[in-house]
Design a protein around this motif. Structure first.
Motif, PDB file in Angstrom:
ATOM      1  N   ALA A  45       0.747  -1.208  -0.198  1.00  0.00           N
ATOM      2  CA  ALA A  45       0.010  -0.155  -0.004  1.00  0.00           C
ATOM      3  C   ALA A  45       1.041   1.239  -0.131  1.00  0.00           C
ATOM      4  O   ALA A  45       0.158   2.255   0.309  1.00  0.00           O
ATOM      5  CB  ALA A  45      -1.081  -0.060   1.350  1.00  0.00           C
ATOM      6  N   TRP A  46       2.147   1.136  -0.269  1.00  0.00           N
ATOM      7  CA  TRP A  46       3.037   2.281  -0.096  1.00  0.00           C
ATOM      8  C   TRP A  46       2.674   3.364  -1.035  1.00  0.00           C
ATOM      9  O   TRP A  46       2.601   4.601  -0.739  1.00  0.00           O
ATOM     10  CB  TRP A  46       4.611   2.000  -0.240  1.00  0.00           C
ATOM     11  CG  TRP A  46       5.262   3.181   0.110  1.00  0.00           C
ATOM     12  CD1 TRP A  46       5.917   3.691  -1.232  1.00  0.00           C
ATOM     13  CD2 TRP A  46       5.496   4.038   1.054  1.00  0.00           C
ATOM     14  NE1 TRP A  46       6.835   4.846  -0.517  1.00  0.00           N
ATOM     15  CE2 TRP A  46       6.438   5.008   0.784  1.00  0.00           C
ATOM     16  CE3 TRP A  46       5.400   3.512   2.461  1.00  0.00           C
ATOM     17  CZ2 TRP A  46       7.235   5.722   1.495  1.00  0.00           C
ATOM     18  CZ3 TRP A  46       5.693   4.625   3.344  1.00  0.00           C
ATOM     19  CH2 TRP A  46       6.651   5.706   3.034  1.00  0.00           C
ATOM     20  N   LYS A  47       2.416   3.045  -2.325  1.00  0.00           N
ATOM     21  CA  LYS A  47       2.219   4.048  -3.101  1.00  0.00           C
ATOM     22  C   LYS A  47       0.838   4.963  -3.132  1.00  0.00           C
ATOM     23  O   LYS A  47       0.853   6.101  -2.983  1.00  0.00           O
ATOM     24  CB  LYS A  47       1.910   3.317  -4.715  1.00  0.00           C
ATOM     25  CG  LYS A  47       3.424   2.876  -5.450  1.00  0.00           C
ATOM     26  CD  LYS A  47       3.398   2.583  -6.738  1.00  0.00           C
ATOM     27  CE  LYS A  47       4.728   2.172  -7.313  1.00  0.00           C
ATOM     28  NZ  LYS A  47       4.607   1.483  -8.773  1.00  0.00           N
ATOM     29  N   PRO A  48      -0.461   4.371  -2.821  1.00  0.00           N
ATOM     30  CA  PRO A  48      -1.195   5.026  -2.199  1.00  0.00           C
ATOM     31  C   PRO A  48      -0.950   5.748  -1.121  1.00  0.00           C
ATOM     32  O   PRO A  48      -1.695   6.926  -0.940  1.00  0.00           O
ATOM     33  CB  PRO A  48      -2.344   4.162  -2.246  1.00  0.00           C
ATOM     34  CG  PRO A  48      -1.866   2.764  -2.111  1.00  0.00           C
ATOM     35  CD  PRO A  48      -0.660   2.931  -3.051  1.00  0.00           C
ATOM     36  N   ILE A  49      -0.423   5.263  -0.236  1.00  0.00           N
ATOM     37  CA  ILE A  49      -0.092   5.666   1.349  1.00  0.00           C
ATOM     38  C   ILE A  49       0.821   7.101   0.914  1.00  0.00           C
ATOM     39  O   ILE A  49       0.500   8.132   1.400  1.00  0.00           O
ATOM     40  CB  ILE A  49       0.655   5.046   2.195  1.00  0.00           C
ATOM     41  CG1 ILE A  49      -0.417   4.029   2.877  1.00  0.00           C
ATOM     42  CG2 ILE A  49       1.323   5.752   3.166  1.00  0.00           C
ATOM     43  CD1 ILE A  49       0.067   2.943   3.717  1.00  0.00           C
ATOM     44  N   SER A  50       1.789   7.095  -0.077  1.00  0.00           N
ATOM     45  CA  SER A  50       2.578   8.090  -0.307  1.00  0.00           C
ATOM     46  C   SER A  50       1.836   9.238  -0.977  1.00  0.00           C
ATOM     47  O   SER A  50       2.281  10.362  -0.682  1.00  0.00           O
ATOM     48  CB  SER A  50       3.934   7.727  -0.909  1.00  0.00           C
ATOM     49  OG  SER A  50       3.449   7.031  -2.335  1.00  0.00           O
ATOM     50  N   ARG A  51       1.194   8.790  -1.890  1.00  0.00           N
ATOM     51  CA  ARG A  51       0.191  10.108  -2.611  1.00  0.00           C
ATOM     52  C   ARG A  51      -0.702  10.961  -1.542  1.00  0.00           C
ATOM     53  O   ARG A  51      -0.610  12.006  -1.526  1.00  0.00           O
ATOM     54  CB  ARG A  51      -0.614   9.290  -3.717  1.00  0.00           C
ATOM     55  CG  ARG A  51       0.055   8.971  -5.065  1.00  0.00           C
ATOM     56  CD  ARG A  51      -0.673   8.579  -6.118  1.00  0.00           C
ATOM     57  NE  ARG A  51      -1.580   7.499  -5.931  1.00  0.00           N
ATOM     58  CZ  ARG A  51      -1.363   6.380  -6.541  1.00  0.00           C
ATOM     59  NH1 ARG A  51      -0.140   5.997  -6.946  1.00  0.00           N
ATOM     60  NH2 ARG A  51      -2.180   5.313  -6.072  1.00  0.00           N
ATOM     61  N   LEU A  52      -1.115   9.906  -0.670  1.00  0.00           N
ATOM     62  CA  LEU A  52      -2.122  10.517   0.321  1.00  0.00           C
ATOM     63  C   LEU A  52      -1.514  11.380   1.383  1.00  0.00           C
ATOM     64  O   LEU A  52      -1.726  12.457   1.601  1.00  0.00           O
ATOM     65  CB  LEU A  52      -2.791   9.515   1.104  1.00  0.00           C
ATOM     66  CG  LEU A  52      -3.923   9.974   2.040  1.00  0.00           C
ATOM     67  CD1 LEU A  52      -4.963  10.955   1.650  1.00  0.00           C
ATOM     68  CD2 LEU A  52      -4.701   8.807   2.677  1.00  0.00           C
ATOM     69  N   THR A  53      -0.314  10.829   1.621  1.00  0.00           N
ATOM     70  CA  THR A  53       0.539  11.654   2.869  1.00  0.00           C
ATOM     71  C   THR A  53       1.548  12.801   2.128  1.00  0.00           C
ATOM     72  O   THR A  53       1.271  13.799   2.934  1.00  0.00           O
ATOM     73  CB  THR A  53       1.568  10.777   3.238  1.00  0.00           C
ATOM     74  OG1 THR A  53       2.648  10.100   2.462  1.00  0.00           O
ATOM     75  CG2 THR A  53       1.017   9.474   4.540  1.00  0.00           C
ATOM     76  N   ASP A  54       1.608  12.579   0.918  1.00  0.00           N
ATOM     77  CA  ASP A  54       2.199  13.814   0.224  1.00  0.00           C
ATOM     78  C   ASP A  54       1.330  15.250   0.339  1.00  0.00           C
ATOM     79  O   ASP A  54       1.709  16.201   0.380  1.00  0.00           O
ATOM     80  CB  ASP A  54       2.642  13.698  -1.122  1.00  0.00           C
ATOM     81  CG  ASP A  54       3.909  12.786  -1.199  1.00  0.00           C
ATOM     82  OD1 ASP A  54       4.634  12.664  -0.172  1.00  0.00           O
ATOM     83  OD2 ASP A  54       3.950  12.174  -2.235  1.00  0.00           O
ATOM     84  N   GLY A  55      -0.200  14.837  -0.065  1.00  0.00           N
ATOM     85  CA  GLY A  55      -1.109  15.703   0.120  1.00  0.00           C
ATOM     86  C   GLY A  55      -1.580  16.429   1.553  1.00  0.00           C
ATOM     87  O   GLY A  55      -1.713  17.399   1.455  1.00  0.00           O
ATOM     88  N   ILE A  56      -1.237  15.454   2.746  1.00  0.00           N
ATOM     89  CA  ILE A  56      -1.623  16.077   3.770  1.00  0.00           C
ATOM     90  C   ILE A  56      -0.536  16.462   4.594  1.00  0.00           C
ATOM     91  O   ILE A  56      -0.626  16.976   5.976  1.00  0.00           O
ATOM     92  CB  ILE A  56      -2.560  15.251   4.555  1.00  0.00           C
ATOM     93  CG1 ILE A  56      -1.758  13.882   4.993  1.00  0.00           C
ATOM     94  CG2 ILE A  56      -3.819  14.889   3.805  1.00  0.00           C
ATOM     95  CD1 ILE A  56      -2.488  12.695   5.652  1.00  0.00           C
ATOM     96  N   ALA A  57       0.832  16.006   4.020  1.00  0.00           N
ATOM     97  CA  ALA A  57       2.015  16.505   4.828  1.00  0.00           C
ATOM     98  C   ALA A  57       2.014  17.905   5.648  1.00  0.00           C
ATOM     99  O   ALA A  57       2.642  18.128   6.672  1.00  0.00           O
ATOM    100  CB  ALA A  57       3.238  16.133   4.169  1.00  0.00           C
TER     101      ALA A  57
END
Length: 392
Positions: free
Chosen positions: A321-333
């Motif tokens: 799940a790293w790719k969807p997690i990274s896309r999501l966390t990049d948006g909320i970082a």
């Protein structure tokens, strides 16, 4: 007999190692004490005291009635199991084990139900994962949230699967309508309070005394495991990763070692390793659970098997799940940037946790208690909805 002899020999070897390297043992014990005081003590004291009060005042029995439709539908467990899950998922090791042991001793759970609930409720502290692992170790609070969700999902998946395979051990009557559910909850609370009969002052004194006693035992386990990690480290072959030993023995030190290790795969593998270590919990968490369930007739062997399975699931789930997690966390970082509170610092490569690098959980204790109350209310609302849908 073999087990007793083995434990005795290991104890003698540990004492001999401490005598041979007293400085190393002293520094490691201070490290374990630092982690215990900054993280475990503030995280557990309110919950262990609250468990005693809630049981004596009948609140556990009331919520058990409210949560009966939901917990039976999802996990084939009685409603009181929902309280143990809320304790474990918000308070961390060994709150869930303490609550499970209390329910088992009171006769609310069978042995099979108790073993399944123990695996589901014996979980790491969520504030530790977000604040310490995410913010302090990885310098990414949003990754702490992602790791927490992965750890929870890794526990839920086997619990739901085992519930589908579990036999119905007692006949379940049709769930009453929500209004009747509330009346039954109030009656259960009143009856439990009458059975206990202790005054509030007596209850509070007993609760605090029992909580501090249990916390001292937890601290002893953590200090013992910290010393064990430090003394065994020189004997580990160089081909074994440096984070493997602390991750196997103690989750707080192990998650630090995993988060600061050098992986060819970079940050995804660090997060996956930290999730695996936290899901496993280490021998320290096993010892804490063992102390909590003494006399309850529950199996630590089954708990260890379930932790290994959950650890493997968490590791694989984080990588997948790293790719969807990274896309999501990049948006909320950016929203988490202020939460971090300080710039990234360079960690020592030895894997020793220093007090200056460790976020304390003392300021977060009220928020964790509010989260616990919110979790119980949310579960109760879902249970009422489940009861209403079942009647249609």
């Amino acid at each position: 007999m073999k087990r007793t002899v083995t434990l005795a020999l290991l104890s003698i070897l540990l004492v001999a190692a401490i005598i041979m390297k007293p400085d190393e043992a002293f520094r490691a014990s201070l490290q374990g004490l630092t982690v215990w005081w900054n993280i475990v003590f503030p995280g557990l004291l309110p919950f262990l005291t609250l468990l005693e009060l809630m049981t004596a005042f009948g609140v556990v029995h009331a919520f058990g009635t409210l949560l009966q439709p939901l917990m039976h539908k999802l996990f084939r467990l009685p409603g009181e199991a929902g309280v143990a899950v809320a304790f474990g998922w918000t308070g961390g090791f060994p709150c869930g084990a303490e609550a499970t042991s209390s329910l088992r001793k009171s006769g609310a759970l069978t042995a099979a139900q108790g073993n399944r609930l123990l695996a589901l409720a014996h979980m790491p502290n969520p504030i530790f994962i977000i604040v310490v692992v995410g913010t302090g170790f990885l310098h990414r609070p949003e990754l702490g949230v992602a790791i927490l969700l992965v750890v929870w999902l890794a526990a839920l998946a086997p619990a739901l699967a085992l519930a589908r395979l579990a036999k119905r051990e007692r006949a379940e009557s049709a769930s009453p309508p929500p209004a009747n559910l509330l009346r039954r909850a109030a009656a259960a609370m009143r009856d439990a309070r009458k059975r206990d009969g202790r005054s509030f002052g007596k209850l509070l004194g007993d609760g605090v005394t029992a909580a501090v006693y249990k916390l001292m035992a937890v601290g002893g386990f953590m200090i013992f495991c910290a010393v064990l990690v430090r003394l065994l480290a020189p004997a580990i072959p160089g081909i074994v990763p440096a984070y493997a030993l602390p991750g196997l023995i103690e989750s707080h030190i192990g998650s630090y070692a995993a988060a600061t290790a050098s992986f060819a795969g970079g940050l995804p593998w660090k997060a996956a390793a930290a999730a695996a270590v936290l899901s496993w919990g280490g021998f320290s968490a096993m010892l804490q659970a063992g102390a909590a369930v003494i006399g309850a007739g529950l199996s630590l062997r089954l708990l260890a098997v379930s932790r290994v399975l959950q650890s493997a699931i968490a590791f694989l789930l984080m990588l997948l799940a790293w790719k969807p997690i990274s896309r999501l966390t990049d948006g909320i970082a950016p929203a988490f940037s202020a939460f971090s509170g300080r710039e990234a610092t360079s960690f020592v490569p030895s894997g020793a946790v220093r007090a200056s690098e460790l976020h304390t959980l003392w300021p977060y204790a009220p928020a964790v208690l509010l989260a616990f109350v919110g979790a119980l209310l949310l579960l109760s609302a879902l249970s009422a909805i489940a009861a209403k849908l079942r009647l249609r």
